[in-house]
Design an enzyme around this catalytic site. Structure first.
Site, PDB file in Angstrom:
ATOM      1  CB  CYS A  39      -0.958   0.014   1.080  1.00 33.88           C
ATOM      2  SG  CYS A  39      -0.407   0.140   2.719  1.00 33.88           S
ATOM      3  CB  CYS A  82       0.467   0.730  -4.234  1.00 34.24           C
ATOM      4  SG  CYS A  82       0.921  -0.336  -5.566  1.00 34.24           S
ATOM      5  CB  CYS A 124       2.800  -1.975  -7.732  1.00 33.52           C
ATOM      6  SG  CYS A 124       2.911  -3.391  -7.150  1.00 33.52           S
TER       7      CYS A 124
END
Length: 133
Positions: free
Chosen positions: A10, A84, A88
């Site tokens: 996150c 996120c 990522c």
């Protein structure tokens, strides 16, 4: 057979991903390698997330927010993202899941408890799927 590995991601690595990692460690023991990280890690874990997890007997106070690295993604079989966004890294052949969860930052304990319980349900499902594969 090697143990499967899961990375929870996150933004701040202070709430959702830490609670998910805590649940996975608690429910799967050492059968699954557990990692968590954030694209913009906070200075400390959300104290309300710590409190919510302590209420169910899980202590996450010994962990600290970690910066998401390419290596952590490469070394994981499953990457679970929780808001996120595009931060990522993506690698072909990895299993990715995106869990839509309320961000516990700044939320009262009642909301964080709901998030905690929702995360547990997701983690239990993930464990079942990993055991079956």
């Amino acid at each position: 057979m090697s143990r499967p590995s899961v990375l929870f991601v996150c933004v701040h690595n202070a709430g959702r991903s830490q609670m998910a990692a805590g649940w996975l460690r608690h429910l799967a023991g050492d059968a699954i390698v557990v990692r968590s990280a954030g694209s913009e890690p906070a200075d400390q874990i959300n104290p309300v997330a710590v409190q919510a997890m302590q209420e169910v007997g899980i202590d996450i106070t010994g962990t600290t927010p970690q910066l998401l690295s390419t290596e952590a993604v490469q070394d994981s079989d499953v990457v679970v993202t929780m808001g996120c966004g595009d931060a990522c890294p993506f690698f072909p052949g990895k299993r990715y899941e995106d869990w839509k969860l309320t961000d516990p930052a700044g939320q009262p304990i009642e909301v964080v408890r709901e998030v905690r319980d929702e995360i547990r349900a997701h983690v239990e499902k993930l464990i079942t799927e990993l055991k079956a594969s």
